[in-house]
Design an enzyme around this catalytic site. Structure first.
Site: not given
Ligand code: FAD
Length: 307
Positions: A17, A108-109, A126, A168, A175
């Site tokens: 990454e 996203g942050d 998401a 969670e 997703k």
């Protein structure tokens, strides 16, 4: 090629990454890192998306540059934060035009240092972005008739915003049911957390491949920053003790961090991990040391034989 297909054909995969550089000097460092790591022929590389879409153009430009100037397979990260539906559609169109094969779809942050009202985002989670990419795939706008492969994030130690771990897991499953075909995890330092997470996913009926996120600690300042960014990350006493013994010796801290990550990787391979994703922080040295010590069959580029 979709990452899920690559994993099916050639697991365990190895991937790196990067984040988009903000200065010309940082761009030079990154370019050197990419050249160094290209020789290892990772199965894919990914490029992060700055908090609140702050690196929108930089992410696109780096993905385009990797795609057009290297043999690497770049996967852009894309986030919901601060985006309209039209903007996300435009971004997908551009990636489809470049024949990018996969997208990592994320919540996203939140942007730092500015007021942010999440309720104004078109995509709240998401899962909404995954659904949108799925619809985009069905529209036939991508040169691959199947469209983008879609990855999502998983949190072996749990995501701080959802303390109820059963709920969670329902969100993660949603997703996957919406179209995600692989999961990449948040960084973790105790493999038991990853292995237990993988089992819990299987029990919940989540059967897509799960790629483990590994970050070697290379400095005490980086370590403290990570503890802040990856909020909730658990650092085992064994790691803390080893770092404490040498915290004033930067070279020793780097060695301890790399050794610890290497041990994690060996153990993950013993446990048939689908893939290992290295958070490189745009530097190649630690990742190369680990990679060279794993004893893996070489995927390095070899020149074609002379005819
Ligand atoms: C591999 C990886 C790469 C990352 N790359 C980036 C990056 O490039 N840029 C960036 O800004 N951030 C990045 N992040 C950070 C990530 O965006 C944040 O941690 C974010 O808070 C969670 O992302 P998510 O995709 O899991 O979001 P989501 O799936 O939306 O989940 C976020 C929270 O909302 C909860 N939730 C999900 N669906 C629902 C629902 N329907 N109702 C109520 N609650 C729900 C979840 O349980 C979780 O607590 C990355 C994280 C990982 C693990």
């Amino acid at each position: 090629m979709h990452i899920a297909d690559i994993i099916q054909k050639d697991s365990p995969t190895f991937s790196f990454e990067f984040f988009p550089p903000k200065t010309p000097e940082a761009a030079e460092t990154l370019y050197q890192t990419i050249r160094d790591l290209e020789a290892y022929m990772p199965h894919f590389v990914s490029v992060t998306y700055g908090a609140g879409g702050s690196t929108r153009e930089l992410t696109h430009d780096l993905v385009a540059r990797i795609k057009t100037t290297t043999k690497l397979n770049p996967t852009p990260h894309l986030t919901c934060v601060c985006h309209t539906e039209k903007e996300i559609d435009g971004i997908l169109q551009r990636y489809a035009h470049l024949a990018i094969s996969n997208i990592l779809a994320l919540g996203g942050d939140a942007p730092r240092g500015m007021a942010y009202d999440k309720s104004r985002d078109f995509f709240q989670h998401a899962v909404d972005l995954v659904k949108f990419i799925r619809r985009f795939n069905d529209s036939g706008a991508h040169p691959d008739t199947r469209g983008f492969g879609i990855g999502v994030a998983g949190f072996p130690e749990g995501h701080p915003a959802t303390p109820n771990r059963l709920v969670e897991m329902d969100h993660l499953k949603a997703k996957v049911e919406a179209g995600a075909d692989y999961i990449v995890t948040q960084v973790f330092f105790d493999n038991r957390d990853f292995l237990d997470f993988r089992e819990r996913c299987a029990l919940a009926g989540i059967h897509v491949p799960i790629i483990a996120g590994i970050m070697p600690i290379t400095s005490m300042s980086g370590f403290r920053k990570l503890a802040d960014l990856a909020a909730g990350a658990r650092f085992p006493a064994r790691l803390l003790r080893a770092l404490q013994r040498c915290e004033n010796d930067s070279e020793m801290v780097r060695r301890v961090g790399v050794h610890f990550a290497l041990e994690q990787c060996h153990d993950l391979l013993d446990n048939e991990v689908a893939g290992i994703h290295f958070y490189t922080l745009n530097r190649s040295d630690a990742t190369r040391v680990i990679f060279d010590s794993l004893g893996l069959p070489s995927r390095r580029l070899t020149p074609a034989p002379l005819t």
